[in-house]
Design a protein around this motif. Structure first.
Motif, PDB file in Angstrom:
ATOM      1  N   TRP A   1       0.837  -1.215   0.000  1.00 17.52           N
ATOM      2  CA  TRP A   1       0.000   0.000   0.000  1.00 17.52           C
ATOM      3  C   TRP A   1       0.862   1.251   0.000  1.00 17.52           C
ATOM      4  O   TRP A   1       0.581   2.206  -0.710  1.00 17.52           O
ATOM      5  CB  TRP A   1      -0.924   0.011   1.221  1.00 17.52           C
ATOM      6  N   LEU A   2       1.920   1.203   0.840  1.00 18.04           N
ATOM      7  CA  LEU A   2       2.804   2.360   0.930  1.00 18.04           C
ATOM      8  C   LEU A   2       3.400   2.671  -0.444  1.00 18.04           C
ATOM      9  O   LEU A   2       3.392   3.814  -0.911  1.00 18.04           O
ATOM     10  CB  LEU A   2       3.906   2.083   1.956  1.00 18.04           C
ATOM     11  N   VAL A   3       3.906   1.630  -1.098  1.00 14.69           N
ATOM     12  CA  VAL A   3       4.517   1.826  -2.413  1.00 14.69           C
ATOM     13  C   VAL A   3       3.475   2.342  -3.404  1.00 14.69           C
ATOM     14  O   VAL A   3       3.738   3.264  -4.183  1.00 14.69           O
ATOM     15  CB  VAL A   3       5.142   0.500  -2.908  1.00 14.69           C
ATOM     16  N   ALA A   4       2.267   1.766  -3.353  1.00 15.86           N
ATOM     17  CA  ALA A   4       1.211   2.184  -4.275  1.00 15.86           C
ATOM     18  C   ALA A   4       0.883   3.660  -4.071  1.00 15.86           C
ATOM     19  O   ALA A   4       0.769   4.428  -5.033  1.00 15.86           O
ATOM     20  CB  ALA A   4      -0.039   1.335  -4.064  1.00 15.86           C
ATOM     21  N   VAL A   5       0.765   4.064  -2.796  1.00 16.48           N
ATOM     22  CA  VAL A   5       0.412   5.458  -2.504  1.00 16.48           C
ATOM     23  C   VAL A   5       1.526   6.389  -2.955  1.00 16.48           C
ATOM     24  O   VAL A   5       1.285   7.415  -3.616  1.00 16.48           O
ATOM     25  CB  VAL A   5       0.123   5.621  -0.992  1.00 16.48           C
ATOM     26  N   VAL A   6       2.775   6.015  -2.653  1.00 20.08           N
ATOM     27  CA  VAL A   6       3.894   6.898  -3.006  1.00 20.08           C
ATOM     28  C   VAL A   6       3.995   7.064  -4.519  1.00 20.08           C
ATOM     29  O   VAL A   6       4.093   8.174  -5.039  1.00 20.08           O
ATOM     30  CB  VAL A   6       5.224   6.344  -2.433  1.00 20.08           C
ATOM     31  N   PHE A   7       3.906   5.943  -5.248  1.00 19.86           N
ATOM     32  CA  PHE A   7       4.086   6.052  -6.692  1.00 19.86           C
ATOM     33  C   PHE A   7       2.908   6.731  -7.379  1.00 19.86           C
ATOM     34  O   PHE A   7       3.092   7.510  -8.305  1.00 19.86           O
ATOM     35  CB  PHE A   7       4.383   4.684  -7.313  1.00 19.86           C
ATOM     36  N   SER A   8       1.685   6.459  -6.923  1.00 22.60           N
ATOM     37  CA  SER A   8       0.574   7.143  -7.584  1.00 22.60           C
ATOM     38  C   SER A   8       0.575   8.624  -7.217  1.00 22.60           C
ATOM     39  O   SER A   8       0.211   9.459  -8.044  1.00 22.60           O
ATOM     40  CB  SER A   8      -0.768   6.467  -7.286  1.00 22.60           C
ATOM     41  N   ALA A   9       1.047   8.958  -6.008  1.00 21.77           N
ATOM     42  CA  ALA A   9       1.151  10.380  -5.656  1.00 21.77           C
ATOM     43  C   ALA A   9       2.191  11.059  -6.540  1.00 21.77           C
ATOM     44  O   ALA A   9       1.982  12.170  -7.032  1.00 21.77           O
ATOM     45  CB  ALA A   9       1.510  10.532  -4.182  1.00 21.77           C
ATOM     46  N   LEU A  10       3.323  10.380  -6.738  1.00 30.07           N
ATOM     47  CA  LEU A  10       4.354  10.957  -7.607  1.00 30.07           C
ATOM     48  C   LEU A  10       3.829  11.175  -9.017  1.00 30.07           C
ATOM     49  O   LEU A  10       4.037  12.233  -9.622  1.00 30.07           O
ATOM     50  CB  LEU A  10       5.585  10.037  -7.659  1.00 30.07           C
ATOM     51  N   ALA A  11       3.127  10.148  -9.542  1.00 27.67           N
ATOM     52  CA  ALA A  11       2.570  10.277 -10.887  1.00 27.67           C
ATOM     53  C   ALA A  11       1.573  11.420 -10.936  1.00 27.67           C
ATOM     54  O   ALA A  11       1.568  12.215 -11.884  1.00 27.67           O
ATOM     55  CB  ALA A  11       1.902   8.971 -11.308  1.00 27.67           C
ATOM     56  N   ALA A  12       0.756  11.550  -9.874  1.00 28.16           N
ATOM     57  CA  ALA A  12      -0.234  12.621  -9.849  1.00 28.16           C
ATOM     58  C   ALA A  12       0.451  13.982  -9.777  1.00 28.16           C
ATOM     59  O   ALA A  12      -0.029  14.953 -10.361  1.00 28.16           O
ATOM     60  CB  ALA A  12      -1.180  12.446  -8.655  1.00 28.16           C
ATOM     61  N   LEU A  13       1.599  14.027  -9.087  1.00 28.03           N
ATOM     62  CA  LEU A  13       2.340  15.283  -8.999  1.00 28.03           C
ATOM     63  C   LEU A  13       2.802  15.715 -10.387  1.00 28.03           C
ATOM     64  O   LEU A  13       2.627  16.861 -10.804  1.00 28.03           O
ATOM     65  CB  LEU A  13       3.537  15.100  -8.061  1.00 28.03           C
ATOM     66  N   VAL A  14       3.385  14.773 -11.141  1.00 30.34           N
ATOM     67  CA  VAL A  14       3.888  15.099 -12.479  1.00 30.34           C
ATOM     68  C   VAL A  14       2.725  15.430 -13.415  1.00 30.34           C
ATOM     69  O   VAL A  14       2.702  16.480 -14.065  1.00 30.34           O
ATOM     70  CB  VAL A  14       4.718  13.923 -13.042  1.00 30.34           C
ATOM     71  N   ILE A  15       1.746  14.519 -13.483  1.00 31.79           N
ATOM     72  CA  ILE A  15       0.617  14.724 -14.397  1.00 31.79           C
ATOM     73  C   ILE A  15      -0.139  15.996 -14.023  1.00 31.79           C
ATOM     74  O   ILE A  15      -0.498  16.804 -14.883  1.00 31.79           O
ATOM     75  CB  ILE A  15      -0.327  13.505 -14.375  1.00 31.79           C
ATOM     76  N   GLY A  16      -0.361  16.181 -12.709  1.00 25.93           N
ATOM     77  CA  GLY A  16      -1.091  17.357 -12.255  1.00 25.93           C
ATOM     78  C   GLY A  16      -0.347  18.645 -12.580  1.00 25.93           C
ATOM     79  O   GLY A  16      -0.926  19.602 -13.092  1.00 25.93           O
ATOM     80  N   ALA A  17       0.977  18.660 -12.315  1.00 25.58           N
ATOM     81  CA  ALA A  17       1.748  19.885 -12.545  1.00 25.58           C
ATOM     82  C   ALA A  17       1.675  20.284 -14.016  1.00 25.58           C
ATOM     83  O   ALA A  17       1.604  21.466 -14.344  1.00 25.58           O
ATOM     84  CB  ALA A  17       3.200  19.675 -12.122  1.00 25.58           C
ATOM     85  N   LEU A  18       1.704  19.289 -14.900  1.00 23.59           N
ATOM     86  CA  LEU A  18       1.623  19.595 -16.332  1.00 23.59           C
ATOM     87  C   LEU A  18       0.192  19.934 -16.748  1.00 23.59           C
ATOM     88  O   LEU A  18      -0.037  20.907 -17.453  1.00 23.59           O
ATOM     89  CB  LEU A  18       2.137  18.409 -17.157  1.00 23.59           C
ATOM     90  N   SER A  19      -0.777  19.135 -16.295  1.00 20.46           N
ATOM     91  CA  SER A  19      -2.156  19.298 -16.768  1.00 20.46           C
ATOM     92  C   SER A  19      -2.817  20.566 -16.227  1.00 20.46           C
ATOM     93  O   SER A  19      -3.635  21.166 -16.906  1.00 20.46           O
ATOM     94  CB  SER A  19      -3.012  18.099 -16.369  1.00 20.46           C
TER      95      SER A  19
END
Lengths: 306, 378, 329
Positions: free
Chosen positions: C104-122
């Motif tokens: 769960w920890l890994v899932a949360v960290v990686f999806s948060a990171l992806a959301a950070l990148v995608i969100g910052a661009l989008s």
């Protein structure tokens, strides 16, 4: 790599671009004039292809099939507008996305219910089949050349329609200021139905033209729909000029990327893994292109305000 | 999800035997809606035809639609095992769905008989005593095509397949048997519909033949566009792009194409003749490869039930492994990893009246087993 | 605390989601429990999306990306653990894991990171462009997953045995349900507190009037980005649980249909309503289960029903049952 191959691939890119333009023109018009985002546009493409296949099956005439595709898609579009879409103009994009997503489900399963689960047959007419020789020694399928010409002619016609005719003036006025043209006494609901049916007819025609060289099956509209969205977003939503530019850009990028990326990778990898890695990157390429363009121009190449 | 329950008629069975026989429950998970539903419908129809023809008491078939979604298939399997308490599962069409369902199902002590998909993992490292494949291992038809290319004297093939695991297995399978040069090797996008760019590359490559694996709509698109391109190199493919359901949509473009299959409607044996005519009579269309696989799967189960009850797992497994039923393919037996050892034929697409169909022109590989049997330790 | 109709309804719903599987357990109907677990997990994904959609006004058609990343976090860690193949050897030897908390920890960290990148661009775009660019990022990941043969590509990854949680037998349907249910409840509490926090109020204000928020010295971009990251992380956690429910992960989890479905849960229940996703997911699964029994073409009815809800029952199920909502709270 010969220059003939490169030229042929450019023609292929052009052909894909022209088809995408037919899809994207309707989407972008509907958005520009009515402010509506229509996910079910791909269903109209499918309706056109199925109508063409059915009529070609009965009559054997490809021309009649094309006319049927225009008529069926326009009728389906007008019906869709009258029953559902016009209730959505005043809603936010979220409701529009959801309602048109629901329409996709209804159209796809409804078509399967009517026509069964197997793909239908629709073939290139015999007088358009086979290759022709172009200057420079290129052998190119006549039918694809015809598609390019039809597409370019429709693009020109659309530009004329919008620049020169009464309806075109109303459309442009509608894009600029929706309340104003209603105030000027234009029958706005009729205009909306007309624009929607026009966009639908173009999508249906695209479906029929492409259906002859691809497979006519349920769900065929969705991959094209997503590409068409990429096109109008790149071009700037609401702009016909942008739709044309975006369509050609996406057509070229997708075609040339798919051909040349694996070869580029083969310079520093073994052939099998280069083919695979190149193909992977190529399938993501247009989305990368779109993201890159939106970063530089957040409302697309020709977009004003979204 | 649709549930059809079918209880066979009791009339044909002598009362004594019927009383002694326990209920056997078979769960069929297959694709009946959305894209690709045609394959599932054929497997189901073939399977149910055999069950009806047999008509014995005490066999119940529960059919559910997986919508070609792995998560839906897993949940149906869980329900069939946990709530319905099925003894045998079957029906899955796609390799990715089979990979999702089969390991968990066999681990829960249920038998699984595959009527279509044969991913390499289940034939090799992940084989299981309760898993039987009644169709083919995924590579088989491609291997036969490679062998046929050698025999036909093809020396410079251009090969293409979609960029996903089954596509890679396909080209690997072809290359395993094929001895000539490769003029080119392309992986296309999954679901791609326009092959103009690939066809241009084929034209420029100097190849003497084309081998492609493009299942479903992809193959239809490719063939139509290939026929219009003016490139006239011979084409070879696996049966999936030339089967009964799809062939009418390809039309003239497919005429004369050679394709490899373990079954065709003209295989000369009594079981096949009876199957083809009964299928046509009941459903009003020619049977497809998938229908034949569904039919064989049902008959295999019935032949094993003649010898043992499904609850007597060791005896039932031995009865399945013996495979003493009249296969529509003619000779049929299982290898050590519970995958078929069978002949694979080369067919040619022909036109019979108004209907496009196939006829057998050669045998591609005889008594062919798969390449992964050695990795299977059971 | 005021006892509004909506609050009563929320309690009734969350209680029903607990009672139904418990009843099924006592009647030995394990499949009902599995359905309830699925509803709880999908509701969790919806709770995540609702933070972006309802609270932040960001219409993301790409949340399947985070759902899928969570799924693949579970698939990749568990596959390495089950095959004893080290995931990496430096800076320390790591052989994957079959422990849910770590996954769960890994899932949360990686999806948060992806959301950070995608969100910052989008988030540089807005309106329809935002919908489309999130869709594009989702498609990018989808095509990447299909061709990523190391982890199964289109075939996906199968896990033989469900991952472990200390002290519980996760293979027992009711115990796995309990895990999903508790996480859902925690997420609901978190989302409720978030909405009432100064951050949540500022975010809601930014949705309604951007200029006013800027005037008090907050940047709407940062507020939205933080909300998008939180939203992605919760959906990612749901993805990891969903993959564990099926013991399987595949690119289907990343497809735009999945994004559409998660959005449907939110909207069926009612946008911006805290318990909307719970009602929506439960209703969707019941529909799928019941309509599927009636016809092969059940999706036509699903489509019609969705259409009717969008056109005539604004505010979704909760809106229809509890009446108009008084602003947030």
């Amino acid at each position: 790599m010969t220059y003939i191959l490169v030229l042929e691939q450019i023609l292929n890119g052009l052909q894909l671009g022209v088809m995408l333009f037919l899809m994207a023109a309707g989407l972008t018009l509907v958005f520009g004039v009515m402010g509506l985002i229509n996910l079910a546009h791909g269903s109209l493409y499918m309706v056109g292809a199925f109508a063409a296949a059915a009529v070609a099956g009965w009559t054997g005439s490809f021309l009649l099939a094309l006319i049927a595709s225009l008529a069926a898609a326009a009728a389906a579009g007008a019906l869709m507008e009258l029953v559902v879409i016009r209730r959505l103009y005043q809603r936010d994009h979220l409701d529009q996305v959801l309602a048109t997503f629901a329409l996709i489900l209804i159209f796809s399963e409804g078509t399967r219910w009517l026509f069964g689960s197997f793909p239908l047959f629709l073939d290139v007419p015999s007088h358009l089949s086979g290759p022709v020789s172009l200057p420079g020694g290129i052998e190119y399928p006549l039918y694809r050349l015809t598609i390019i010409l039809i597409g370019l002619a429709i693009a020109a016609g659309l530009f004329l329609l919008i620049a020169r005719t009464r309806i075109g003036i109303q459309i442009r006025a509608g894009e600029a200021d929706r309340e104003m043209i209603a105030a000027l006494g234009v029958d706005i609901s009729k205009l909306y139905t007309l624009v929607f049916a026009l966009g639908a007819a173009l999508a249906g025609l695209a479906g029929a033209l492409v259906g002859a060289i691809q497979s006519v099956q349920v769900g065929m509209g969705e991959p094209v729909l997503i590409l068409a969205f990429v096109v109008i977003v790149i071009g700037g939503i609401g702009s016909i000029k942008g739709a044309l530019a975006g369509a050609l850009l996406v057509g070229m990028t997708d075609t040339l990327g798919g051909v040349f990326l694996p070869q580029l990778f083969a310079v520093f990898m073994d052939p099998a893994s280069a083919a695979s890695a190149g193909a992977s990157l190529a399938s993501m390429l247009i989305y990368i292109l779109m993201a890159a363009i939106l970063l530089v121009r957040p409302s697309g190449l020709y977009g004003g305000s979204a | 999800m649709k549930t059809i329950r079918m209880l066979a008629m009791a009339a044909a069975i002598p009362a004594l035997a019927a009383a002694a026989q326990a209920e056997t429950k078979i769960g069929m998970i297959t694709t009946l809606s959305g894209g690709g539903a045609g394959l599932g419908v054929d497997v189901r129809d073939g399977f149910m035809l055999a069950i009806e023809q047999d008509g014995r008491d005490g066999v119940e078939v529960v059919i559910e639609d997986d919508q070609r979604k792995p998560d839906a298939a897993v949940q149906i399997a869980d329900r069939m095992i946990q709530s319905e308490k099925v003894d045998i599962l079957t029906g899955i069409i796609w390799s990715n769905l089979a990979m999702a369902v089969v390991p968990a199902a066999t681990a829960q002590g249920v038998f699984y008989l595959s009527p279509n998909a044969g991913p390499s993992a289940l034939a090799g490292k992940r084989c299981h005593p309760n898993y039987f494949n009644v169709a083919w291992q995924n590579d088989n038809l491609h291997e036969a095509a490679g062998a046929y290319a050698n025999e036909a004297g093809l020396k410079n093939s251009f090969i293409l397949a979609p960029n996903y695991p089954a596509g890679k297995d396909a080209l690997t399978g072809y290359k395993r048997m094929y001895g000539g040069e490769l003029a080119g090797e392309i992986y296309t996008k999954l679901g791609q519909t326009d092959y103009a760019a690939e066809i241009a590359q084929i034209r420029a490559s100097g190849a003497d033949s084309v081998y492609f694996f493009l299942p479903g709509g992809m193959g239809i698109s490719f063939l139509k566009q290939y026929a219009g391109s003016g490139v006239d190199l011979p084409v070879v493919g696996p049966a999936f792009s030339f089967d009964q359901g799809i062939l009418q949509a390809v039309g003239e473009a497919a005429l004369g194409v050679k394709n490899t299959s373990q079954w065709n409607k003209d295989i000369d044996n009594a079981a096949n003749a009876a199957f083809v005519s009964a299928f046509q009579e009941k459903y009003g269309r020619l049977p497809s490869l998938y229908a034949s696989q569904g039919y064989d799967t049902a008959n295999l189960i019935l032949s094993a039930l003649d010898k043992a009850e499904a609850s007597d797992q060791d005896a039932f497994r031995a009865a399945l492994q013996a495979a003493e039923f009249d296969s529509v393919r003619g000779d049929f037996k299982f290898g050590s990893n519970h995958h078929p050892v069978q002949d694979i034929y080369v067919r040619e697409v022909i036109k019979e009246g108004d209907v496009f169909t196939n006829k057998i022109i050669a045998t591609g590989l005889s008594d062919h087993a798969d390449a992964y049997a050695g990795e299977c330790k059971m | 605390m005021m006892l509004t109709r909506e609050r009563l309804l929320n309690w009734a719903m969350i209680a029903a989601l607990l009672i139904v599987p418990l009843a099924a357990w006592s009647l030995d109907e394990p499949f009902i429990i599995t359905l309830a677990t699925k509803a709880a997990i999908l509701a969790l994904a919806g709770v995540g999306l609702n933070i972006a959609l309802g609270l932040g006004g960001m219409i993301s058609l790409g949340h399947a990306a985070f759902f899928g990343i969570g799924g693949y976090a579970m698939g990749i860690l568990a596959a390495h653990a089950q095959n004893y193949e080290p995931l990496f050897a430096w800076p320390f030897l790591f052989e994957g894991s079959n422990q849910m908390p770590l996954i769960w920890l890994v899932a949360v960290v990686f999806s948060a990171l992806a959301a950070l990148v995608i969100g910052a661009l989008s988030l540089r775009t807005s309106g329809v462009y935002f919908i489309m660019i999130t869709l594009a990022f989702g498609q990018m990941l989808y095509y990447f997953a299909i061709s990523w043969s190391a982890y199964g590509g289109e075939d996906g990854l199968s896990i033989w045995v469900r991952n472990e949680f200390p002290g519980l037998n996760t293979l027992d349907p009711i115990q796995f349900f309990a895990i999903a249910y508790v996480i859902l409840c925690l997420a609901l509490v978190f989302a409720a507190r978030l909405a009432r926090s100064p951050f949540g109020l500022a975010l809601a204000a930014a949705r309604q009037n951007e200029d006013r928020v800027e005037a008090v010295g907050l940047t709407p971009f940062t507020l939205r980005l933080i909300a998008f990251v939180i939203s992605g992380a919760i959906t990612g956690l749901a993805g990891a649980l969903f993959a564990d429910l099926n013991r399987f992960v595949s690119p289907t989890m990343l497809s735009w249909h999945t994004s559409g479905e998660i959005m449907i849960f939110v909207i069926l229940g009612g946008v911006g309503r805290l318990y909307g996703p719970v009602a929506g997911a439960a209703l969707y699964i019941m529909l799928e289960h019941l309509l599927g029994g009636i016809s092969d073409y059940w999706q036509i009815f699903l489509g019609l029903l969705l259409l009717l809800i969008v056109l005539f029952a604004r505010g979704g199920l909760i809106g229809a049952l509890a009446g108009r909502e008084k602003a947030h709270g």
